[in-house]
Enzyme design. Structure first.
Site, mmCIF file in Angstrom:
data_model
loop_
_atom_site.group_PDB
_atom_site.id
_atom_site.type_symbol
_atom_site.label_atom_id
_atom_site.label_comp_id
_atom_site.label_asym_id
_atom_site.label_seq_id
_atom_site.Cartn_x
_atom_site.Cartn_y
_atom_site.Cartn_z
ATOM 1 N N SER A 1 38.075 33.315 35.579
ATOM 2 C CA SER A 1 39.248 34.350 35.937
ATOM 3 C C SER A 1 38.710 35.604 35.770
ATOM 4 O O SER A 1 37.854 35.943 35.716
ATOM 5 C CB SER A 1 40.160 33.952 34.923
ATOM 6 N N SER B 1 40.039 37.872 33.479
ATOM 7 C CA SER B 1 40.495 38.438 32.183
ATOM 8 C C SER B 1 39.286 39.275 31.533
ATOM 9 O O SER B 1 39.530 40.111 30.573
ATOM 10 C CB SER B 1 40.902 37.215 31.411
ATOM 11 N N LYS C 1 36.396 35.484 25.804
ATOM 12 C CA LYS C 1 37.069 36.685 25.423
ATOM 13 C C LYS C 1 35.987 37.487 24.733
ATOM 14 O O LYS C 1 35.144 36.916 24.107
ATOM 15 C CB LYS C 1 38.497 36.456 24.738
ATOM 16 N N SER D 1 45.132 39.632 30.989
ATOM 17 C CA SER D 1 44.227 38.652 30.192
ATOM 18 C C SER D 1 45.309 37.815 29.311
ATOM 19 O O SER D 1 46.118 38.429 28.561
ATOM 20 C CB SER D 1 43.330 39.429 29.254
#
Length: 353
Positions: free
Chosen positions: A136, A138, A193, A310
Protein backbone atom coordinates in the site's frame (compact mmCIF):
# COMPACT_ATOMS: atom_id res chain seq x y z
CA UNK A 1 -4.42 -11.88 -17.28
CA UNK A 2 -1.18 -13.38 -15.95
CA UNK A 3 -2.56 -13.30 -12.39
CA UNK A 4 -5.65 -15.26 -13.47
CA UNK A 5 -3.51 -17.89 -15.23
CA UNK A 6 -1.33 -18.28 -12.12
CA UNK A 7 -4.45 -18.64 -9.97
CA UNK A 8 -5.91 -21.40 -12.16
CA UNK A 9 -2.60 -23.28 -12.24
CA UNK A 10 -2.27 -22.92 -8.46
CA UNK A 11 -5.71 -24.51 -7.97
CA UNK A 12 -4.47 -27.51 -9.97
CA UNK A 13 -1.37 -28.00 -7.79
CA UNK A 14 -2.96 -30.16 -5.07
CA UNK A 15 -5.06 -32.54 -7.25
CA UNK A 16 -2.26 -32.91 -9.79
CA UNK A 17 0.27 -33.65 -7.05
CA UNK A 18 -2.02 -36.32 -5.54
CA UNK A 19 -2.55 -37.84 -8.99
CA UNK A 20 1.21 -37.95 -9.61
CA UNK A 21 1.86 -39.54 -6.20
CA UNK A 22 -0.74 -42.30 -6.73
CA UNK A 23 0.58 -43.10 -10.21
CA UNK A 24 4.24 -42.78 -9.23
CA UNK A 25 3.97 -45.06 -6.18
CA UNK A 26 1.45 -47.68 -7.23
CA UNK A 27 0.70 -47.70 -10.98
CA UNK A 28 4.02 -46.81 -12.57
CA UNK A 29 6.00 -49.63 -10.86
CA UNK A 30 3.51 -52.17 -12.26
CA UNK A 31 3.98 -50.76 -15.76
CA UNK A 32 7.74 -50.99 -15.44
CA UNK A 33 7.57 -54.56 -14.06
CA UNK A 34 5.42 -55.80 -16.97
CA UNK A 35 6.95 -57.94 -19.72
CA UNK A 36 7.69 -56.09 -21.87
CA UNK A 37 7.67 -52.86 -19.84
CA UNK A 38 4.79 -50.53 -20.67
CA UNK A 39 5.27 -46.87 -21.45
CA UNK A 40 3.56 -44.20 -19.38
CA UNK A 41 0.12 -43.32 -20.80
CA UNK A 42 -0.35 -39.86 -22.27
CA UNK A 43 -2.24 -38.55 -19.21
CA UNK A 44 0.56 -39.61 -16.84
CA UNK A 45 3.24 -38.14 -19.10
CA UNK A 46 1.32 -34.85 -19.22
CA UNK A 47 0.85 -34.87 -15.44
CA UNK A 48 4.60 -35.26 -14.79
CA UNK A 49 5.40 -32.46 -17.25
CA UNK A 50 2.83 -30.13 -15.70
CA UNK A 51 3.73 -30.88 -12.07
CA UNK A 52 6.70 -28.43 -11.77
CA UNK A 53 4.66 -25.73 -13.51
CA UNK A 54 1.67 -25.93 -11.15
CA UNK A 55 3.98 -26.13 -8.10
CA UNK A 56 5.76 -22.93 -9.18
CA UNK A 57 2.37 -21.30 -9.83
CA UNK A 58 1.26 -22.32 -6.33
CA UNK A 59 4.38 -20.76 -4.81
CA UNK A 60 3.84 -17.52 -6.76
CA UNK A 61 0.23 -17.46 -5.62
CA UNK A 62 1.29 -17.89 -2.01
CA UNK A 63 3.90 -15.13 -2.28
CA UNK A 64 1.23 -12.74 -3.53
CA UNK A 65 -1.17 -13.49 -0.69
CA UNK A 66 -1.28 -11.02 2.20
CA UNK A 67 -2.99 -13.51 4.51
CA UNK A 68 -0.61 -16.41 3.99
CA UNK A 69 1.50 -17.63 6.90
CA UNK A 70 4.54 -18.60 4.84
CA UNK A 71 6.31 -20.06 7.88
CA UNK A 72 3.41 -22.47 8.31
CA UNK A 73 3.67 -23.41 4.62
CA UNK A 74 7.39 -24.12 5.04
CA UNK A 75 6.73 -26.24 8.12
CA UNK A 76 4.11 -28.25 6.20
CA UNK A 77 6.41 -28.68 3.19
CA UNK A 78 9.18 -29.83 5.51
CA UNK A 79 6.87 -32.28 7.32
CA UNK A 80 5.36 -33.72 4.12
CA UNK A 81 8.78 -34.07 2.47
CA UNK A 82 10.16 -35.83 5.54
CA UNK A 83 7.12 -38.15 5.62
CA UNK A 84 7.51 -39.04 1.93
CA UNK A 85 11.23 -39.75 2.34
CA UNK A 86 10.52 -41.88 5.44
CA UNK A 87 7.79 -43.90 3.67
CA UNK A 88 10.12 -44.53 0.76
CA UNK A 89 12.99 -45.50 3.03
CA UNK A 90 11.04 -47.98 5.15
CA UNK A 91 8.36 -49.23 2.75
CA UNK A 92 8.88 -48.53 -0.94
CA UNK A 93 12.65 -48.92 -1.23
CA UNK A 94 12.72 -52.47 0.27
CA UNK A 95 9.96 -53.51 -2.15
CA UNK A 96 11.89 -52.12 -5.11
CA UNK A 97 15.05 -53.91 -3.98
CA UNK A 98 13.19 -57.23 -3.54
CA UNK A 99 11.50 -57.09 -6.94
CA UNK A 100 14.05 -55.70 -9.35
CA UNK A 101 16.43 -52.74 -9.38
CA UNK A 102 14.43 -49.64 -10.32
CA UNK A 103 14.77 -45.91 -9.80
CA UNK A 104 13.00 -44.13 -6.98
CA UNK A 105 9.64 -42.54 -7.79
CA UNK A 106 9.81 -39.01 -9.18
CA UNK A 107 7.78 -37.64 -6.27
CA UNK A 108 10.27 -39.15 -3.82
CA UNK A 109 13.11 -37.42 -5.65
CA UNK A 110 11.17 -34.15 -5.41
CA UNK A 111 10.73 -34.68 -1.67
CA UNK A 112 14.44 -35.41 -1.21
CA UNK A 113 15.22 -32.16 -3.02
CA UNK A 114 12.66 -30.09 -1.09
CA UNK A 115 13.67 -31.38 2.34
CA UNK A 116 17.04 -29.60 2.81
CA UNK A 117 15.91 -26.49 0.92
CA UNK A 118 12.76 -26.10 3.04
CA UNK A 119 14.78 -26.64 6.24
CA UNK A 120 17.37 -23.98 5.33
CA UNK A 121 14.77 -21.45 4.17
CA UNK A 122 12.67 -22.02 7.31
CA UNK A 123 15.64 -21.42 9.63
CA UNK A 124 16.78 -18.31 7.74
CA UNK A 125 13.27 -16.89 7.49
CA UNK A 126 12.35 -17.63 11.09
CA UNK A 127 15.51 -16.42 12.79
CA UNK A 128 17.51 -14.20 10.41
CA UNK A 129 15.80 -12.37 7.53
CA UNK A 130 12.33 -12.43 6.01
CA UNK A 131 11.22 -10.84 2.72
CA UNK A 132 8.23 -8.51 2.79
CA UNK A 133 6.35 -6.76 -0.02
CA UNK A 134 4.91 -3.27 0.47
CA UNK A 135 1.20 -3.61 -0.41
CA UNK A 136 0.00 0.00 0.00
CA UNK A 137 0.92 3.70 0.04
CA UNK A 138 0.74 4.18 3.81
CA UNK A 139 4.53 4.54 4.25
CA UNK A 140 5.12 6.94 1.35
CA UNK A 141 7.47 8.59 0.58
CA UNK A 142 9.79 6.34 2.62
CA UNK A 143 8.45 3.15 1.05
CA UNK A 144 6.49 2.68 -2.17
CA UNK A 145 3.92 0.11 -3.23
CA UNK A 146 6.05 -2.52 -4.98
CA UNK A 147 9.12 -2.29 -2.73
CA UNK A 148 10.39 -5.66 -1.48
CA UNK A 149 12.13 -5.42 1.88
CA UNK A 150 14.56 -7.39 3.97
CA UNK A 151 13.15 -7.68 7.49
CA UNK A 152 15.63 -8.26 10.31
CA UNK A 153 14.02 -11.05 12.37
CA UNK A 154 16.55 -11.08 15.23
CA UNK A 155 16.45 -7.31 15.97
CA UNK A 156 13.77 -7.80 18.62
CA UNK A 157 14.54 -11.37 19.69
CA UNK A 158 14.33 -14.87 18.23
CA UNK A 159 10.85 -16.39 17.92
CA UNK A 160 9.67 -19.87 17.05
CA UNK A 161 8.10 -20.10 13.58
CA UNK A 162 4.28 -20.32 13.44
CA UNK A 163 3.92 -20.07 17.26
CA UNK A 164 5.77 -16.70 17.32
CA UNK A 165 6.94 -17.44 20.89
CA UNK A 166 10.06 -15.48 21.84
CA UNK A 167 12.88 -17.77 22.92
CA UNK A 168 15.80 -15.30 23.00
CA UNK A 169 15.43 -11.61 23.92
CA UNK A 170 17.85 -9.51 21.83
CA UNK A 171 16.34 -6.02 21.95
CA UNK A 172 13.26 -3.82 21.81
CA UNK A 173 11.88 -1.46 19.14
CA UNK A 174 13.28 2.05 19.21
CA UNK A 175 11.34 5.18 18.42
CA UNK A 176 11.40 5.77 14.67
CA UNK A 177 12.08 2.15 13.65
CA UNK A 178 10.14 0.89 10.64
CA UNK A 179 8.59 -2.37 11.81
CA UNK A 180 6.64 -5.27 10.26
CA UNK A 181 4.01 -6.68 12.61
CA UNK A 182 0.84 -8.76 12.69
CA UNK A 183 -2.18 -6.48 12.16
CA UNK A 184 -4.01 -6.56 15.55
CA UNK A 185 -7.60 -6.80 14.16
CA UNK A 186 -6.52 -9.68 11.87
CA UNK A 187 -3.13 -11.24 12.81
CA UNK A 188 -3.11 -13.28 9.59
CA UNK A 189 -2.14 -10.06 7.76
CA UNK A 190 1.24 -8.36 8.15
CA UNK A 191 1.42 -4.55 8.30
CA UNK A 192 4.36 -2.16 8.21
CA UNK A 193 4.47 1.22 10.00
CA UNK A 194 6.83 3.40 11.98
CA UNK A 195 7.19 3.10 15.76
CA UNK A 196 5.97 6.40 17.17
CA UNK A 197 4.95 5.57 20.73
CA UNK A 198 6.82 3.33 23.17
CA UNK A 199 5.21 1.74 26.25
CA UNK A 200 4.09 4.49 28.65
CA UNK A 201 4.31 7.31 26.05
CA UNK A 202 1.58 9.87 25.58
CA UNK A 203 1.18 10.74 21.89
CA UNK A 204 -0.93 13.33 20.10
CA UNK A 205 -1.04 14.31 16.42
CA UNK A 206 -1.74 17.99 15.75
CA UNK A 207 -1.68 19.46 12.22
CA UNK A 208 0.15 16.28 11.11
CA UNK A 209 2.93 16.89 13.65
CA UNK A 210 3.68 14.36 16.39
CA UNK A 211 3.68 15.51 19.99
CA UNK A 212 5.22 12.90 22.29
CA UNK A 213 5.11 13.34 26.06
CA UNK A 214 4.33 17.02 25.57
CA UNK A 215 7.27 17.66 23.21
CA UNK A 216 6.71 18.45 19.53
CA UNK A 217 8.75 16.19 17.22
CA UNK A 218 10.92 18.33 14.88
CA UNK A 219 9.14 18.62 11.51
CA UNK A 220 10.22 20.95 8.71
CA UNK A 221 8.36 21.37 5.42
CA UNK A 222 10.78 20.98 2.48
CA UNK A 223 8.50 21.40 -0.53
CA UNK A 224 5.63 19.81 -2.42
CA UNK A 225 5.32 16.20 -3.57
CA UNK A 226 3.93 15.33 -7.00
CA UNK A 227 4.25 11.93 -8.65
CA UNK A 228 1.13 11.99 -10.81
CA UNK A 229 -0.84 9.93 -8.28
CA UNK A 230 -0.27 12.20 -5.28
CA UNK A 231 -0.57 15.87 -6.23
CA UNK A 232 0.51 18.94 -4.24
CA UNK A 233 1.13 17.03 -1.00
CA UNK A 234 3.21 18.62 1.73
CA UNK A 235 6.66 17.00 1.85
CA UNK A 236 8.34 17.37 5.24
CA UNK A 237 11.41 16.06 7.04
CA UNK A 238 10.94 14.59 10.50
CA UNK A 239 13.48 13.69 13.19
CA UNK A 240 12.03 10.82 15.22
CA UNK A 241 14.52 9.31 17.63
CA UNK A 242 17.67 8.44 15.66
CA UNK A 243 15.77 8.39 12.37
CA UNK A 244 15.53 11.35 9.98
CA UNK A 245 12.94 10.63 7.31
CA UNK A 246 10.33 12.27 5.09
CA UNK A 247 6.56 12.43 5.54
CA UNK A 248 3.57 13.33 3.36
CA UNK A 249 0.63 15.33 4.67
CA UNK A 250 -2.18 17.70 3.73
CA UNK A 251 -3.70 20.33 6.01
CA UNK A 252 -7.44 19.86 5.59
CA UNK A 253 -10.41 18.79 7.65
CA UNK A 254 -11.73 16.70 4.76
CA UNK A 255 -10.62 13.46 3.14
CA UNK A 256 -8.02 13.70 0.40
CA UNK A 257 -9.71 14.29 -2.93
CA UNK A 258 -9.53 10.93 -4.74
CA UNK A 259 -10.33 10.85 -8.44
CA UNK A 260 -9.06 9.34 -11.70
CA UNK A 261 -6.16 11.33 -13.14
CA UNK A 262 -4.47 10.72 -16.49
CA UNK A 263 -1.01 11.48 -15.08
CA UNK A 264 -1.28 8.66 -12.54
CA UNK A 265 0.48 5.60 -13.96
CA UNK A 266 -1.47 3.06 -11.91
CA UNK A 267 -3.42 0.27 -13.57
CA UNK A 268 -6.30 1.60 -11.44
CA UNK A 269 -5.64 5.34 -11.93
CA UNK A 270 -6.79 6.81 -8.62
CA UNK A 271 -5.01 9.97 -7.55
CA UNK A 272 -5.04 12.01 -4.37
CA UNK A 273 -4.98 15.79 -4.63
CA UNK A 274 -4.18 18.06 -1.70
CA UNK A 275 -5.97 21.40 -1.95
CA UNK A 276 -4.35 22.28 1.37
CA UNK A 277 -7.37 24.20 2.52
CA UNK A 278 -7.32 25.67 5.99
CA UNK A 279 -9.11 23.24 8.34
CA UNK A 280 -12.73 24.16 8.90
CA UNK A 281 -13.08 26.41 11.97
CA UNK A 282 -13.90 24.29 15.00
CA UNK A 283 -12.72 21.08 13.28
CA UNK A 284 -9.23 19.57 13.60
CA UNK A 285 -6.97 18.57 10.75
CA UNK A 286 -8.41 15.31 9.38
CA UNK A 287 -6.01 12.79 10.94
CA UNK A 288 -5.28 14.66 14.15
CA UNK A 289 -6.04 12.85 17.39
CA UNK A 290 -8.70 14.43 19.60
CA UNK A 291 -7.09 13.13 22.79
CA UNK A 292 -3.67 11.91 23.84
CA UNK A 293 -3.00 8.27 22.97
CA UNK A 294 -1.41 6.66 26.04
CA UNK A 295 0.54 3.55 25.07
CA UNK A 296 -0.11 0.69 27.54
CA UNK A 297 2.71 -1.53 28.86
CA UNK A 298 3.92 -4.14 26.41
CA UNK A 299 2.44 -2.27 23.42
CA UNK A 300 3.55 0.15 20.71
CA UNK A 301 1.88 2.90 18.69
CA UNK A 302 2.53 2.57 14.95
CA UNK A 303 1.80 5.39 12.47
CA UNK A 304 2.45 5.60 8.71
CA UNK A 305 4.64 8.26 7.10
CA UNK A 306 1.79 9.08 4.69
CA UNK A 307 0.00 10.86 7.51
CA UNK A 308 -3.30 11.53 5.68
CA UNK A 309 -3.62 8.19 3.87
CA UNK A 310 -2.65 5.55 6.42
CA UNK A 311 -4.78 3.15 8.44
CA UNK A 312 -2.67 2.89 11.58
CA UNK A 313 -2.71 3.05 15.37
CA UNK A 314 -4.80 6.22 15.29
CA UNK A 315 -7.62 4.07 13.86
CA UNK A 316 -7.25 0.55 15.29
CA UNK A 317 -5.14 1.00 18.43
CA UNK A 318 -1.86 -0.39 19.73
CA UNK A 319 0.36 -3.30 18.69
CA UNK A 320 1.18 -5.93 21.36
CA UNK A 321 4.82 -6.90 21.69
CA UNK A 322 4.11 -10.50 20.67
CA UNK A 323 2.77 -9.25 17.29
CA UNK A 324 6.17 -7.89 16.23
CA UNK A 325 7.78 -9.62 13.23
CA UNK A 326 10.98 -7.63 12.74
CA UNK A 327 12.65 -4.37 11.72
CA UNK A 328 12.70 -3.39 8.05
CA UNK A 329 16.31 -2.78 7.04
CA UNK A 330 16.78 -2.49 3.24
CA UNK A 331 14.95 -2.57 -0.08
CA UNK A 332 16.18 -5.53 -2.13
CA UNK A 333 13.81 -5.20 -5.10
CA UNK A 334 11.29 -2.78 -6.54
CA UNK A 335 8.55 -4.08 -8.83
CA UNK A 336 5.68 -1.55 -8.99
CA UNK A 337 3.14 -3.73 -10.80
CA UNK A 338 0.37 -1.40 -9.68
CA UNK A 339 2.03 1.53 -11.42
CA UNK A 340 4.51 1.50 -14.29
CA UNK A 341 5.35 -2.20 -14.11
CA UNK A 342 9.04 -1.35 -14.39
CA UNK A 343 11.45 -1.41 -11.43
CA UNK A 344 12.76 1.83 -9.95
CA UNK A 345 16.41 0.76 -10.07
CA UNK A 346 17.61 3.55 -7.78
CA UNK A 347 15.58 2.10 -4.90
CA UNK A 348 17.30 -1.29 -4.90
CA UNK A 349 19.71 -1.61 -1.97
CA UNK A 350 18.39 1.55 -0.30
CA UNK A 351 18.63 1.63 3.47
CA UNK A 352 15.37 2.28 5.34
CA UNK A 353 15.52 5.21 7.74
Amino acid sequence: MIAQIIQVLAWLAVPLTLLAVVDDWFLRPARRAATPPKADPAWAHAAYLALPVVIIAGLLRMLGSERLDFSLVLVLVLAVSALVVAIDRWLLEPRRAAAAPSPAPVTVEYARSFLPVAAIVLVLRAFVFEPFRIPSDSMMPTLLDGDFLIVNKFAYGLRLPVLNTKIVDLGEPQRGDVVVFHYPPDPAINFIKRVVGLPGDSVRVRSDQLIINGQAVPLAETGRYNDGCYVNMRLSEEQLGAHRHQTLSCHTSDYLMAAPLASCGRHIPVSYRCDDAVPTPGLPDRNDTIEDLVVPPGHYLMIGDNRDNSSDGRVWGFVPEDHLVGRASRIWLNLPLGRSGWPYWNRIGKRIE
